[in-house]
Design a protein around this motif. Structure first.
Motif, short mmCIF file in Angstrom:
data_model
loop_
_atom_site.label_atom_id
_atom_site.label_comp_id
_atom_site.label_asym_id
_atom_site.label_seq_id
_atom_site.Cartn_x
_atom_site.Cartn_y
_atom_site.Cartn_z
N GLU A 40 0.16 8.04 11.07
CA GLU A 40 0.35 7.23 10.25
C GLU A 40 1.41 6.39 10.42
O GLU A 40 1.39 5.05 9.82
N THR A 41 2.22 6.39 11.50
CA THR A 41 3.18 5.53 12.08
C THR A 41 2.40 4.37 12.68
O THR A 41 3.13 3.34 12.47
N GLY A 42 1.40 4.44 13.06
CA GLY A 42 0.48 3.19 13.46
C GLY A 42 0.23 2.35 12.07
O GLY A 42 0.43 1.12 12.25
N VAL A 43 -0.01 2.90 11.04
CA VAL A 43 -0.36 2.09 9.88
C VAL A 43 0.90 1.63 9.30
O VAL A 43 0.89 0.54 8.89
N GLN A 44 2.11 2.49 9.37
CA GLN A 44 3.15 1.94 9.17
C GLN A 44 3.85 0.70 10.17
O GLN A 44 4.02 -0.37 9.71
N ARG A 45 3.41 0.88 11.29
CA ARG A 45 3.82 -0.42 12.40
C ARG A 45 2.91 -1.51 11.82
O ARG A 45 3.60 -2.79 11.90
N ASP A 46 1.65 -1.32 11.50
CA ASP A 46 0.80 -2.54 10.85
C ASP A 46 1.37 -3.27 10.12
O ASP A 46 1.36 -4.34 9.85
N TRP A 47 1.88 -2.50 8.70
CA TRP A 47 2.57 -2.92 7.72
C TRP A 47 3.85 -3.64 7.94
O TRP A 47 4.11 -5.00 7.69
N GLU A 48 4.62 -3.24 8.93
CA GLU A 48 5.95 -3.78 9.48
C GLU A 48 5.49 -5.03 10.26
O GLU A 48 6.27 -6.07 10.05
N GLU A 49 4.35 -5.20 10.94
CA GLU A 49 4.01 -6.34 11.53
C GLU A 49 3.71 -7.29 10.96
O GLU A 49 3.97 -8.58 10.93
N ARG A 50 2.79 -7.02 9.76
CA ARG A 50 2.64 -8.00 8.93
C ARG A 50 3.69 -8.46 7.83
O ARG A 50 3.50 -9.68 7.65
N GLU A 51 4.52 -7.54 7.56
CA GLU A 51 5.74 -7.96 6.78
C GLU A 51 6.56 -9.16 7.90
O GLU A 51 7.24 -10.15 7.27
N PHE A 52 6.67 -8.88 9.08
CA PHE A 52 7.40 -9.57 10.15
C PHE A 52 6.53 -10.95 10.08
O PHE A 52 7.24 -11.93 10.39
N ALA A 53 5.29 -10.85 10.15
CA ALA A 53 4.44 -12.28 10.26
C ALA A 53 4.84 -13.02 9.14
O ALA A 53 4.95 -14.32 9.14
N GLN A 54 4.70 -12.28 7.79
CA GLN A 54 5.16 -13.09 6.58
C GLN A 54 6.32 -13.83 6.63
O GLN A 54 6.54 -14.69 6.04
N SER A 55 7.20 -12.98 7.17
CA SER A 55 8.72 -13.64 6.85
C SER A 55 8.68 -14.74 8.14
O SER A 55 9.38 -15.74 7.74
#
Length: 110
Positions: A40-55
């Motif tokens: 699940e850390t892969g999913v969490q990492r994906d969300w973190e990367e999306r949030e970073f891209a949005q920022s």
């Protein structure tokens, strides 16, 4: 009586594992199918990367908005300054003409 067979059970996955779909570029680097089991850390990492891209996108949008406002404000101020300079140049021309007419020697009459 016919014996009923219970359906075969799949091996259960740990709760912390989910199916994650990767992009084409990521799949090229991985052997196997497009759906890969990852922690699940892969999913969490994906969300973190999306949030970073949005920022990053938000930062770029804010920067572009600031630059557009700065350009509009600067253009207005420069136009105002240009009109003031033009007015000063006209006054300067008038003062020079007046000064030249005062400094001319009187015309000799015959």
């Amino acid at each position: 009586a016919a014996a009923r067979h219970a359906p075969a059970r799949r091996a259960s996955r740990p709760q912390s594992w989910r199916v994650c779909h990767y992009s084409a570029s990521q799949r090229r680097r991985m052997p196997g199918s497009s759906a890969t089991l990852v922690p699940e850390t892969g999913v969490q990492r994906d969300w973190e990367e999306r949030e970073f891209a949005q920022s990053i996108q938000l930062g770029i949008k804010s920067l572009a908005q600031f630059l557009n406002e700065f350009e509009n404000t600067t253009r207005t101020k420069l136009a105002s300054l240009n009109s003031k300079i033009a007015r000063l140049e006209r006054r300067m021309t008038l003062v020079e003409a007046t000064f030249d007419s005062v400094n001319q020697p009187p015309a000799a009459t015959s």
